[in-house]
Design a protein around this motif. Structure first.
Motif, PDB file in Angstrom:
ATOM      1  N   SER A   1      31.239 -32.774  10.248  1.00  0.00           N
ATOM      2  CA  SER A   1      30.746 -32.612   9.779  1.00  0.00           C
ATOM      3  C   SER A   1      29.422 -32.177   9.396  1.00  0.00           C
ATOM      4  CB  SER A   1      31.457 -33.632   7.995  1.00  0.00           C
ATOM      5  OG  SER A   1      30.598 -34.711   8.550  1.00  0.00           O
ATOM      6  N   GLN A   2      28.206 -33.176   9.878  1.00  0.00           N
ATOM      7  CA  GLN A   2      26.903 -33.315   9.564  1.00  0.00           C
ATOM      8  C   GLN A   2      26.409 -33.353  11.134  1.00  0.00           C
ATOM      9  OE1 GLN A   2      25.164 -35.784   6.333  1.00  0.00           O
ATOM     10  NE2 GLN A   2      24.248 -37.052   7.978  1.00  0.00           N
TER      11      GLN A   2
ATOM     12  N   GLU B   1      35.636 -38.000  -1.387  1.00  0.00           N
ATOM     13  CA  GLU B   1      35.881 -38.628  -0.250  1.00  0.00           C
ATOM     14  C   GLU B   1      37.128 -39.371   0.046  1.00  0.00           C
ATOM     15  OE1 GLU B   1      33.132 -42.387   0.761  1.00  0.00           O
ATOM     16  OE2 GLU B   1      34.492 -43.133  -0.332  1.00  0.00           O
TER      17      GLU B   1
ATOM     18  N   THR C   1      30.911 -25.660  10.314  1.00  0.00           N
ATOM     19  CA  THR C   1      31.139 -26.229   8.760  1.00  0.00           C
ATOM     20  C   THR C   1      30.869 -24.671   7.310  1.00  0.00           C
ATOM     21  OG1 THR C   1      29.007 -27.239   8.330  1.00  0.00           O
ATOM     22  CG2 THR C   1      30.294 -28.497   9.682  1.00  0.00           C
TER      23      THR C   1
ATOM     24  N   SER D   1      30.508 -39.488   8.128  1.00  0.00           N
ATOM     25  CA  SER D   1      31.529 -37.951   7.472  1.00  0.00           C
ATOM     26  C   SER D   1      32.496 -38.746   7.401  1.00  0.00           C
ATOM     27  CB  SER D   1      32.413 -37.193   8.382  1.00  0.00           C
ATOM     28  OG  SER D   1      32.632 -37.709   9.186  1.00  0.00           O
TER      29      SER D   1
ATOM     30  N   ASP E   1      30.642 -25.306   3.683  1.00  0.00           N
ATOM     31  CA  ASP E   1      30.647 -26.724   1.952  1.00  0.00           C
ATOM     32  C   ASP E   1      31.403 -25.817   0.542  1.00  0.00           C
ATOM     33  OD1 ASP E   1      30.144 -28.603   3.092  1.00  0.00           O
ATOM     34  OD2 ASP E   1      27.450 -28.314   3.301  1.00  0.00           O
TER      35      ASP E   1
ATOM     36  N   GLY F   1      33.732 -29.671   3.965  1.00  0.00           N
ATOM     37  CA  GLY F   1      33.154 -30.179   2.345  1.00  0.00           C
ATOM     38  C   GLY F   1      32.858 -29.541   1.513  1.00  0.00           C
TER      39      GLY F   1
ATOM     40  N   TYR G   1      37.568 -35.154   2.285  1.00  0.00           N
ATOM     41  CA  TYR G   1      36.216 -34.172   2.257  1.00  0.00           C
ATOM     42  C   TYR G   1      34.848 -34.492   3.438  1.00  0.00           C
ATOM     43  CZ  TYR G   1      38.182 -30.784  -0.033  1.00  0.00           C
ATOM     44  OH  TYR G   1      38.871 -29.813  -1.544  1.00  0.00           O
ATOM     45  N   ALA G   2      34.207 -33.998   4.438  1.00  0.00           N
ATOM     46  CA  ALA G   2      33.843 -33.899   5.174  1.00  0.00           C
ATOM     47  C   ALA G   2      31.853 -35.087   4.073  1.00  0.00           C
ATOM     48  CB  ALA G   2      33.237 -33.254   6.427  1.00  0.00           C
ATOM     49  N   ARG G   3      32.038 -33.916   3.172  1.00  0.00           N
ATOM     50  CA  ARG G   3      30.120 -33.678   2.842  1.00  0.00           C
ATOM     51  C   ARG G   3      30.263 -33.907   1.408  1.00  0.00           C
ATOM     52  NH1 ARG G   3      26.308 -31.030   6.302  1.00  0.00           N
ATOM     53  NH2 ARG G   3      26.715 -29.215   5.517  1.00  0.00           N
ATOM     54  N   PHE G   4      29.574 -34.218   0.721  1.00  0.00           N
ATOM     55  CA  PHE G   4      29.304 -33.760  -0.787  1.00  0.00           C
ATOM     56  C   PHE G   4      27.515 -33.450  -0.488  1.00  0.00           C
ATOM     57  CE2 PHE G   4      28.905 -34.059  -5.292  1.00  0.00           C
ATOM     58  CZ  PHE G   4      29.941 -33.503  -5.714  1.00  0.00           C
TER      59      PHE G   4
ATOM     60  N   ILE H   1      31.536 -40.588   2.784  1.00  0.00           N
ATOM     61  CA  ILE H   1      31.066 -39.543   2.872  1.00  0.00           C
ATOM     62  C   ILE H   1      29.817 -38.858   3.066  1.00  0.00           C
ATOM     63  CG2 ILE H   1      30.916 -38.962   0.283  1.00  0.00           C
ATOM     64  CD1 ILE H   1      32.316 -36.200   0.416  1.00  0.00           C
TER      65      ILE H   1
END
Length: 369
Positions: free
Chosen positions: A357-358, A42, A319, A13, A321, A21, A46-49, A73
């Motif tokens: 995040s993941q 990023e 989480t 993340s 998104d 995210g 943000y944690a994720r895209f 990210i």
């Protein structure tokens, strides 16, 4: 039920512990803009895209490009249809993306919709839960270094020649009860889209039923994928939310209308929205449909955006998104990410011990073979 252990390394993340995210729809045609939005996400923490795949760009290729210009990210397919590739092709793509991203990738799968599967791939959309089950079992086996589960004589099942060095979390997009139970049985995270925030506890119950059937000792993560509808002023935000709802109620097959009308009890709101937009023109969100919009999107002014995001985390999502809308200028999409970014920072400070995040892979059902 206790939450799963979701401790991860810093490479998964952009900001350790962030629970927010971002991503784009499968209809986004400007790949260069998507790459720039990912880089911006990023930079904003943000944690994720995530990138979903429809009939525009190959999500695997697009995420490989994003992996090459980012370093922190997390990346995810949100979602990759189980009809468009064989399980082996999916597993090889996932392993390659995990290598290309230095361990930042999560594989999101889903049944997609009849218009896409039949209209683009020429495949009859039937028994989607069975298709997802066989795909998940096969992909999981291959990513774990096992042979492809085969029930055929005179065929030697093979393994991946280059399995991933780091585990690939598997997310399952699901709305129908049987599909949500399947996520609880086989996936690391459930990825609901256009699910009502007020009904997240119902989703948890379905996940628990799947977990119990599989005798899993850990809970499946809930990674809500939510349409983002924030703007400088309330009227523009309402128009964006109405556009989201109209697209999925009228052009994406029967599942979304059925779930929103029958499962979630929004029949009055759906009718009010459709009636208000029956003569065409810019999307309009009537007062009679506001309850629906606030329950399935993140809607509000830029100032209200971070609090609207946090409502989803407080409602039970591990989480969230934020999915950027289609058809808006790239500059406006960047503004939306900037406005919601404080929620990503504050979610790190407020996070529950188990939410990142993941999440790493949960206890898994052993695939056959």
């Amino acid at each position: 039920m206790t939450a799963p252990d979701t401790t991860t390394t810093d490479t998964t993340s952009s900001r350790r512990g962030s629970r927010v995210g971002a991503g784009v729809t499968p209809f986004q045609t400007d790949a260069d803009a998507t790459i720039r939005l990912a880089v911006g996400a990023e930079e904003l923490g943000y944690a994720r895209f995530g990138s979903a795949e429809g009939w525009t760009h190959d999500a695997v290729v697009l995420l490989a490009q994003i992996a090459g210009v980012t370093s922190r990210i997390g990346l995810a397919t949100t979602v990759l249809p189980v009809w468009s590739r064989s399980p082996a092709a999916i597993a090889m793509a996932a392993a390659s993306l995990q290598r290309a991203s230095d361990g930042r990738f999560a594989l999101g799968l889903g049944a997609s919709s009849p218009p896409l599967v039949e209209g683009l791939h020429g495949i009859t959309w039937r028994q989607p839960v069975d298709r997802m089950r066989t795909t998940l079992l096969a992909v999981r086996a291959l990513l774990d270094g096992a042979r492809l589960p085969l029930d055929r004589e005179h065929v030697r099942a093979l393994r991946l020649g280059a399995p991933p060095e780091q585990p690939v979390p598997i997310l399952l997009a699901a709305l129908a009860p049987a599909s949500v139970r399947l996520a609880g049985e086989l996936a690391d995270q459930w990825l609901p889209f256009l699910w009502a925030r007020s009904r997240l506890p119902d989703g948890r119950i379905l996940l628990a039923e799947g977990e119990a059937a599989a005798e899993r000792s850990t809970a499946t993560g809930v990674a809500a994928s939510v349409p983002l509808a924030i703007a400088e002023d309330e009227e523009t935000a309402r128009q964006i939310a109405a556009g989201w709802l109209l697209a999925y109620l009228t052009r994406m097959g029967p599942l979304y209308p059925r779930v929103l009308r029958d499962e979630f009890g929004f029949a009055h709101e759906v009718d009010a929205l459709l009636d208000a937009n029956s003569d065409g023109g810019p999307p309009r969100l009537p007062a009679g449909a506001e309850r629906l919009a606030r329950d399935v999107t993140v809607m509000g002014t830029y100032q209200e955006g971070p609090d609207a995001v946090r409502l989803w985390l407080e409602a039970g999502a591990d989480t969230i998104d934020l999915v950027l809308p289609l058809g808006l200028p790239e500059e406006q999409l960047h503004e939306m990410l900037e406005a919601a970014a404080p929620a990503a920072a504050s979610s790190e400070a407020r996070q529950r011990p188990s939410a990142t995040s993941q999440p790493g892979p949960a206890s898994r059902v052993e695939p056959p073979g």
